[in-house]
Design an enzyme around this catalytic site. Structure first.
Site, short mmCIF file in Angstrom:
data_model
loop_
_atom_site.label_atom_id
_atom_site.label_comp_id
_atom_site.label_asym_id
_atom_site.label_seq_id
_atom_site.Cartn_x
_atom_site.Cartn_y
_atom_site.Cartn_z
N GLY A 1 48.53 41.36 43.32
CA GLY A 1 47.52 42.37 43.64
C GLY A 1 47.12 43.13 42.40
O GLY A 1 47.59 42.87 41.29
N LYS B 1 41.60 34.63 38.35
CA LYS B 1 40.86 35.83 37.91
C LYS B 1 41.05 36.10 36.43
O LYS B 1 40.23 36.78 35.80
CB LYS B 1 41.25 37.04 38.76
CG LYS B 1 42.74 37.35 38.82
CD LYS B 1 43.25 38.22 37.70
CE LYS B 1 44.75 38.37 37.79
NZ LYS B 1 45.33 39.14 36.66
N THR C 1 41.66 43.77 36.54
CA THR C 1 41.90 42.99 35.33
C THR C 1 40.67 42.95 34.43
O THR C 1 40.78 42.94 33.20
CB THR C 1 42.34 41.56 35.68
OG1 THR C 1 43.41 41.62 36.63
CG2 THR C 1 42.84 40.81 34.46
#
Length: 333
Positions: A132, A187, A244
């Protein structure tokens, strides 16, 4: 509960502190004796400056520390997961609950990291992936954070919820371990690209375009590999992507900025001073996209910049001039 955290980087240390705060007995394993000595003597991890390590946190370099533990957290960099699991396997009891918190896909095999651990432990343990939007620096400072515990074993996922949750660390459960792990790995590629756009001096419009279309293509691959589309719209997907991409805590973001400003990839990897997971993931994602026949133009562009020395400006220009598309892939008028 008696717990070992394998991996004394920022993330492993931050999670060890969460577990210690929740009243568990915690041993933190470090790969290097020199690193372990710093943690023992200074009672602080240099990656989490200003966050004290309580005396109750045991620190060791002996991998046999996992023996007899009810729960073991694997928090090493992705490239070290298999090697570390091999070392730990002889000491793990059948049915041990293992929580994989590393983010990535293994180069060469294209396996998710929980699959790597499962292989090396002869399928004897219960596997959960915890992921997460969770910078170690903020978890260490007790900033409210949310994650997802994913497993095909509902009881295992809910046990991890119980073990980790407190007033500043919230955990949701999910049956989609495939989607959660893939979202965590994929990601990183988009976050690196986001940093490149920052380094080139592009603005909010470009950032929003990149994140949105990047999420679309990573979800496309994730679903093809067995993940659920909804997972990519949740904490492990868009949540982790946002944090991120946008934070300077992110090594992927910082590396991208350097490349966008003209530094070579090799120099950038040295300058960042830590593992840039997006660099390694870009190569693996390209292999997976070809294997599953998934179109991933942004990830392909990242590969060309990182591995084929193309200028990011040229790649972006080509992306902008691709043939026109429907935004909704199955659109009917």
């Amino acid at each position: 509960m008696n717990i070992a955290v394998v991996g004394s980087g920022g993330w492993g240390t931050a999670l060890a502190l969460v577990l210690l705060e929740n009243g568990h007995q915690v041993t933190l394993w470090s790969f290097a004796e020199q690193e372990a000595d710093v943690l023992r003597t200074q009672r602080e991890n240099p990656l989490l400056q200003g966050v004290p390590l309580p005396d109750g946190l045991q620190i060791t370099t002996d991998i046999s520390c996992v023996s007899g533990k009810e729960l073991v957290v694997f928090a090493t960099p992705s490239f070290a997961v298999r090697q570390t699991a091999q070392k730990a396997a002889p000491y793990l009891q059948n049915g041990t609950l293992i929580v994989s918190v590393s983010k990535g896909i293994e180069k060469g095999t294209s396996l998710r990291l929980s699959q790597v651990i499962d292989e090396e432990t002869d399928h004897r343990c219960r596997l959960v992936a915890l992921s997460g939007p969770s910078h170690a620096e903020e978890v260490g400072r007790k900033v409210p954070t949310g994650c997802v515990a994913a497993s095909v074993d509902r009881a295992a996922a809910e046990t991890v919820q119980d073990v980790f949750m407190n007033e500043r660390f919230r955990v949701y459960s999910s049956p989609d371990i495939v989607g959660v792990e893939l979202a965590a790995a994929l990601k990183n590629v988009i976050a690196l690209c986001y940093g490149v756009c920052d380094g080139l001096g592009y603005g909010d419009n470009t950032r929003a375009l990149l994140m949105t279309r990047g999420l679309t293509e990573t979800a496309r691959l994730g679903v093809a590999m067995g993940g659920k589309k909804e997972t990519f719209a949740g904490l492990a997907g868009v949540g982790d992507l946002i944090v991120t991409c946008t934070s300077m805590h992110s090594r992927n973001h910082r590396a991208g900025i350097m490349i966008g400003k003209g530094l070579s990839v090799e120099q950038t990897l040295r300058e960042v001073g830590g593992v840039v997971e997006g660099y390694y993931a870009t190569d693996t994602v390209r292999t997976l996209a070809a294997k599953y026949g998934i179109e991933m133009p942004i990830s392909e562009g990242a590969y060309q910049v990182l591995y084929q020395q193309r200028k990011p400006q040229d790649v972006l220009a080509e992306l902008m001039c691709r043939e026109k598309k429907h935004e909704i892939e199955d659109a009917s008028w």
